[in-house]
Write a protein that holds these residues in place. Structure first.
Motif, PDB file in Angstrom:
ATOM      1  N   GLN A   1     -23.217 -75.931 -47.468  1.00 30.27           N
ATOM      2  CA  GLN A   1     -24.329 -76.071 -46.526  1.00 30.27           C
ATOM      3  C   GLN A   1     -24.952 -77.462 -46.619  1.00 30.27           C
ATOM      4  OE1 GLN A   1     -27.888 -73.837 -47.338  1.00 30.27           O
ATOM      5  NE2 GLN A   1     -28.425 -73.697 -45.183  1.00 30.27           N
ATOM      6  N   ARG A  60     -23.586 -80.089 -46.973  1.00 27.38           N
ATOM      7  CA  ARG A  60     -22.693 -81.072 -46.361  1.00 27.38           C
ATOM      8  C   ARG A  60     -22.261 -80.680 -44.949  1.00 27.38           C
ATOM      9  NH1 ARG A  60     -22.586 -80.705 -51.632  1.00 27.38           N
ATOM     10  NH2 ARG A  60     -22.173 -82.526 -52.940  1.00 27.38           N
ATOM     11  N   GLU A  61     -22.976 -79.766 -44.329  1.00 30.14           N
ATOM     12  CA  GLU A  61     -22.600 -79.326 -42.987  1.00 30.14           C
ATOM     13  C   GLU A  61     -22.855 -80.391 -41.936  1.00 30.14           C
ATOM     14  OE1 GLU A  61     -24.529 -75.688 -42.052  1.00 30.14           O
ATOM     15  OE2 GLU A  61     -23.088 -74.445 -43.141  1.00 30.14           O
ATOM     16  N   ARG A  62     -23.778 -81.299 -42.188  1.00 27.07           N
ATOM     17  CA  ARG A  62     -24.072 -82.352 -41.212  1.00 27.07           C
ATOM     18  C   ARG A  62     -23.338 -83.622 -41.593  1.00 27.07           C
ATOM     19  NH1 ARG A  62     -25.031 -78.446 -39.313  1.00 27.07           N
ATOM     20  NH2 ARG A  62     -26.978 -77.568 -38.524  1.00 27.07           N
ATOM     21  N   GLU A  93     -24.716 -88.782 -37.423  1.00 24.51           N
ATOM     22  CA  GLU A  93     -24.560 -88.770 -35.971  1.00 24.51           C
ATOM     23  C   GLU A  93     -24.133 -90.149 -35.496  1.00 24.51           C
ATOM     24  OE1 GLU A  93     -28.914 -89.791 -34.094  1.00 24.51           O
ATOM     25  OE2 GLU A  93     -28.496 -87.693 -34.539  1.00 24.51           O
ATOM     26  N   LEU A  96     -29.370 -87.077 -31.680  1.00 24.82           N
ATOM     27  CA  LEU A  96     -28.634 -85.833 -31.488  1.00 24.82           C
ATOM     28  C   LEU A  96     -29.488 -84.743 -30.861  1.00 24.82           C
ATOM     29  CD1 LEU A  96     -25.787 -84.788 -31.991  1.00 24.82           C
ATOM     30  CD2 LEU A  96     -26.540 -83.943 -34.211  1.00 24.82           C
ATOM     31  N   PHE A 113     -18.535 -78.195 -33.036  1.00 25.69           N
ATOM     32  CA  PHE A 113     -18.467 -79.218 -34.080  1.00 25.69           C
ATOM     33  C   PHE A 113     -17.050 -79.743 -34.246  1.00 25.69           C
ATOM     34  CE2 PHE A 113     -17.640 -80.518 -38.457  1.00 25.69           C
ATOM     35  CZ  PHE A 113     -18.596 -81.487 -38.624  1.00 25.69           C
ATOM     36  N   GLU A 167     -17.996 -82.652 -31.572  1.00 22.46           N
ATOM     37  CA  GLU A 167     -18.706 -83.554 -32.484  1.00 22.46           C
ATOM     38  C   GLU A 167     -17.730 -84.392 -33.304  1.00 22.46           C
ATOM     39  OE1 GLU A 167     -22.089 -85.375 -34.117  1.00 22.46           O
ATOM     40  OE2 GLU A 167     -21.719 -84.207 -32.312  1.00 22.46           O
TER      41      GLU A 167
END
Length: 480
Positions: free
Chosen positions: A43, A45-47, A50, A99, A305, A309
């Motif tokens: 979690q 490292r989920e992002r 951007e 974002l 994603f 993304e």
């Protein structure tokens, strides 16, 4: 309440004392609880970072179908026969917002396409406008900073925008488009797309020409006024995503017709303006549109994603028959886009499923973070080039014909190329009275709070385009 009334999840009675709970809720967590640690670590490292530019985007899968033969201009396989289809993925975006920004903001829209051709991926990374604000890549980072947040206020700065534009008069063409009706498309389906830059074609006989790409919407142009956009944003910040996703889910597949403009090398040498200047268009009367084919978007991503993304578009992705031109902005983007993807997604971003070509891949990329496909040469001992073990080499037919170069290699000499006004003048002449009134009103609203000296500097540029342009903005500023 007595403990004897409690049961386990299996329905068996719990012993009638509190000590029986100590093994569960009252006990500690241990580092050996690998399920918990793995879940929390993932979690965290989920992002991913951007995009610095074009952070907010919407996309879908589709296909391109050739409807007209252009083999006289290019040997690119995706254009090799009428009826040929090529899968693709498209991503539309705003330029300036982060974002989480609202979709319906006055801004240039990105129009990025990845064609999965049988010769590798071809990426066309353009906008919904045929020109751009600057022609010198040295100015690009500064321009983008004026569109982002002020370091002290952490707010967008109208002063920074107009200060930069007024000191960069080649931006007039793009500013006029941005502040016109075209600056607020209602949805991604209701806007055109352009390669913007000049590119290079060569055919099977190595005959070369210069080319521009135009994707004309089949849905028709639809635009918001500032008031309509403000209302829409008040209802939902995700209007573009809702519209694009909803249309495709409902089977109303959006379509665009691809046209090209062709300029011969001789015509380029004789051209009255620099044909590689991305702040200028090629007049259609001199270089008419040639129809090529149709793009259709017909499948939404199953995972936003993974497929949108993580989609990485770069002007450095060419296929035989399509190449770069001396356009300085394009030359800089060929480096900067791929480098941005290496930073944002990782060294081997092109191996991600959405970015991986559908054709065989044979490259000598080695090691680095997230190398999950190995060496990609197909030969174990061929991990360098040249080698004696049958590793891939570039085929002669895949080589681009030499590109003639004229002039000195240097940054833009602004003093030697100062025709800032003729093309914005031609555009302004096309606007009817209603379009002009909305242009003036949009500019006046965007200048709120900008220092007088900057406003006056910009108004002088509008005067040089057309006295009616400058006087119209002045009148709108007085009303506001």
């Amino acid at each position: 309440m007595t403990w004897s009334r409690l049961t386990t999840t299996a329905g068996a009675p719990v012993a009638d004392n509190q000590n029986s709970l100590s093994a569960g809720p009252r006990g500690p967590l241990l580092l050996q609880d690998w399920r918990l640690l793995e879940k929390l670590a993932h979690q965290n490292r989920e992002r991913i970072p951007e995009r610095v530019v074009h952070a907010k985007g919407w996309g879908a899968h589709g296909q391109f179908t050739v409807t007209h033969d252009i083999s006289a201009y290019t040997c690119a396989s995706l254009f090799s026969g009428v009826g040929k289809t090529t899968p693709l993925i498209a991503r539309f975006s705003t330029v300036a917002g982060e974002l989480g920004a609202a979709d319906a903001e006055r801004d240039v829209r990105g129009f990025a396409l990845k064609f999965y051709t049988d010769e590798g991926n071809w990426d066309l990374v353009g906008n919904n406008t045929p020109v751009f604000f600057v022609r010198d890549p040295l100015k690009f980072p500064d321009f983008i900073r004026t569109q982002k947040r002020h370091p002290r206020t952490n707010l967008r700065s109208a002063t920074a925008m107009w200060d930069f534009w007024s000191l960069t008069p080649e931006s007039l063409h793009q500013v006029t488009i941005l502040m016109s009706d075209r600056g607020l498309p209602q949805t991604p389906m209701h806007m055109n797309g352009y390669g913007s830059h000049t590119y290079r074609f060569w055919n099977a006989a190595d005959e070369c020409s210069w080319v521009k790409f135009h994707f004309k919407t089949r849905q028709g142009h639809k635009h918001f006024t500032n008031e309509e956009a403000s209302y829409i944003v008040g209802q939902s910040r995700e209007t573009y995503q809702e519209a694009l996703f909803g249309a495709i889910e409902a089977g109303a597949f959006p379509r665009w017709t691809l046209f090209i403009q062709i300029m011969s090398e001789a015509q380029a040498r004789a051209c009255a303006f620099n044909p590689f200047d991305v702040t200028k268009v090629w007049p259609h009367a001199d270089f008419p549109l040639i129809e090529v084919g149709e793009m259709e978007l017909n499948r939404n991503a199953d995972n936003y994603f993974a497929e949108i993304e993580q989609a990485a578009f770069s002007p450095s992705n060419f296929v035989p028959g399509i190449g770069a031109s001396p356009d300085k902005m394009l030359q800089a983007r060929i480096f900067s886009y791929a480098d941005a993807h290496r930073y944002r997604l990782g060294t081997h971003y092109e191996s991600l499923p959405v970015n991986r070509p559908r054709s065989p891949v044979r490259v000598y990329h080695k090691d680095g973070a997230m190398n999950f496909v190995g060496q990609q040469t197909g030969v174990v001992d061929a991990y360098y080039e040249p080698n004696s073990f049958g590793g891939p080499a570039e085929s002669p037919e895949f080589r681009e014909p030499p590109m003639p170069i004229e002039g000195d290699a240097a940054h833009w000499d602004q003093r030697g190329d100062d025709d800032y006004y003729s093309q914005p003048r031609a555009l302004f002449a096309l606007f009817d009275e209603g379009e002009r009134a909305r242009l003036f009103s949009n500019i006046a609203a965007a200048m709120a709070g900008v220092p007088t000296e900057i406003v006056e500097r910009q108004l002088a540029h509008f005067d040089s385009v057309d006295p009616a342009y400058g006087s119209g903005v002045r009148a709108a500023l007085k009303r506001d």
